[in-house]
Design a protein around this motif. Structure first.
Motif, mmCIF file in Angstrom:
data_model
loop_
_atom_site.group_PDB
_atom_site.id
_atom_site.type_symbol
_atom_site.label_atom_id
_atom_site.label_comp_id
_atom_site.label_asym_id
_atom_site.label_seq_id
_atom_site.Cartn_x
_atom_site.Cartn_y
_atom_site.Cartn_z
ATOM 1 N N ILE A 1 104.415 92.082 58.613
ATOM 2 C CA ILE A 1 105.107 91.719 57.523
ATOM 3 C C ILE A 1 105.863 92.791 56.768
ATOM 4 O O ILE A 1 106.953 92.634 56.278
ATOM 5 N N PHE A 2 105.214 93.809 56.573
ATOM 6 C CA PHE A 2 105.423 94.806 55.755
ATOM 7 C C PHE A 2 106.793 95.685 56.262
ATOM 8 O O PHE A 2 107.509 96.294 55.652
ATOM 9 N N LEU A 3 107.019 95.314 57.970
ATOM 10 C CA LEU A 3 107.930 95.914 58.419
ATOM 11 C C LEU A 3 109.115 95.030 58.254
ATOM 12 O O LEU A 3 110.314 95.723 58.651
ATOM 13 N N GLY A 4 109.172 94.084 57.318
ATOM 14 C CA GLY A 4 110.440 93.193 57.119
ATOM 15 C C GLY A 4 111.445 93.672 56.222
ATOM 16 O O GLY A 4 112.511 93.404 56.315
ATOM 17 N N SER B 1 114.681 102.538 64.310
ATOM 18 C CA SER B 1 115.731 101.435 64.129
ATOM 19 C C SER B 1 117.007 101.402 64.724
ATOM 20 O O SER B 1 117.568 102.437 65.156
ATOM 21 N N TYR B 2 117.741 100.170 64.980
ATOM 22 C CA TYR B 2 119.011 100.424 65.517
ATOM 23 C C TYR B 2 120.293 100.817 64.416
ATOM 24 O O TYR B 2 121.186 101.577 64.873
ATOM 25 N N ILE C 1 115.217 93.678 61.932
ATOM 26 C CA ILE C 1 115.238 94.219 63.391
ATOM 27 C C ILE C 1 114.971 95.688 63.464
ATOM 28 O O ILE C 1 115.474 96.500 62.752
ATOM 29 N N PHE C 2 113.792 95.874 64.522
ATOM 30 C CA PHE C 2 113.517 97.425 64.767
ATOM 31 C C PHE C 2 113.190 97.787 66.191
ATOM 32 O O PHE C 2 112.741 96.658 66.960
ATOM 33 N N ASN D 1 112.297 93.968 68.046
ATOM 34 C CA ASN D 1 111.301 93.353 67.578
ATOM 35 C C ASN D 1 112.003 92.748 66.018
ATOM 36 O O ASN D 1 113.071 93.477 65.516
ATOM 37 N N TYR D 2 111.389 91.584 65.884
ATOM 38 C CA TYR D 2 112.408 90.960 64.591
ATOM 39 C C TYR D 2 111.212 90.260 63.902
ATOM 40 O O TYR D 2 110.695 89.384 64.351
ATOM 41 N N VAL D 3 111.411 90.498 62.737
ATOM 42 C CA VAL D 3 110.687 90.006 61.562
ATOM 43 C C VAL D 3 111.749 89.667 60.414
ATOM 44 O O VAL D 3 112.180 90.549 59.641
#
Length: 283
Positions: free
Chosen positions: A6-9, A78-79, A88-89, A118-120
């Protein structure tokens, strides 16, 4: 684990450990919703992507420190800045030593994503949505001291209380205290138990082997070291696995939002080493 993602959002792969005999087959999601190739190129070339990931790492680490005690590093790849803002990372990793997390203690803990997409989603910041299954590899090291501190936590004591409540209804022994020892790379369980109609508490010293069974840690071939008591060793196997502190520690990583599969477990240098896979399913 969902807290971490969640924190990666602000912001299907195959994996099989042959030696463990416990294979997990996973599939990475195909990338989608990515910004254009030109946008990604400019983000990398200008250095803005590098700066954005450093900011994301700092924010994530600050948030995780609210629930994790100890020294750890966070790494995010990240992209582009636009993709990172969408959630997205490419990758995430956590590498820590001497950590405490929800009552479980780890000498070392490493977690890293296995897929490069990966996608949050953060369309609603209060309710992030995990858009794809996110598989992660983990490895953990437990010392004798780590495990004994975990066994003093409120969460683990509740496991003992639940066992004793069941034992009372069945008229079998109650566990009064418990601790472990790791000596000569052997796993010892030391219990003080109360037996119905026996005045004094009794000390049980057990030695067990560690193995992986159906993705979980099992204590098997339990033997009494102090063999002056008559007790059903098959019953002891069930009891010891019910209050297995290693499973308790790894279940902290799993919780209701993720599925954890242990693939390797061994004892060396008087420490327990475990590794495997955690899959955080998409919402």
């Amino acid at each position: 684990m969902k807290k971490i993602l969640i924190f990666l959002g602000i912001l299907f792969l195959s994996f099989c450990e042959a030696n463990a005999g416990n294979c997990v087959w996973l599939e990475c999601a195909e990338p989608y919703d990515l910004s254009s190739g030109a946008s990604r190129f400019m983000s990398v070339a200008s250095g803005s992507n590098f700066l954005a990931t450093r900011v994301a790492e700092a924010i994530l680490k600050k948030e995780l420190k609210k629930t994790i005690d100890g020294r750890f590093n966070i790494s995010i790849s990240s992209y582009s800045v636009k993709d990172l803002k969408k959630g997205i990372f490419k990758s995430f990793s956590l590498n820590g030593k001497n950590l405490a997390l929800d009552g479980a203690y780890f000498s070392e803990l490493k977690i890293n994503t296995l897929c490069d997409f990966n996608y949050v989603s953060q369309q609603d910041p209060k309710n992030p949505v995990i858009k794809v299954d996110i598989p992660l590899a983990f490895s953990a090291v437990f010392s004798e001291d780590d495990i004994n501190k975990t066994m003093q936590s409120a969460g683990y004591k509740k496991v003992i209380d639940d066992l004793n409540m069941l034992g009372s209804s069945l008229g079998v022994f109650r566990v009064m205290t418990s601790q472990i020892r790791i000596k000569d790379n052997k796993f010892y369980y030391i219990l003080k138990i109360a037996i119905p109609f026996v005045r004094n508490t009794q000390n049980l010293v057990l030695v067990s082997n560690l193995k992986v069974s159906r993705g979980q840690i099992d204590l098997t071939n339990t033997k009494l070291v102090n063999n002056n008591m008559l007790i059903d060793l098959k019953q002891l196997d069930h009891v010891i696995n019910y209050i297995n502190p290693l499973d308790f520690s790894l279940n902290i990583l799993e919780n209701k939002h993720a599925n954890l599969t242990v693939q390797n477990i061994n004892v060396r240098d008087n420490k327990v080493y475990a590794s495997g896979i955690i899959v955080v399913p998409k919402d």
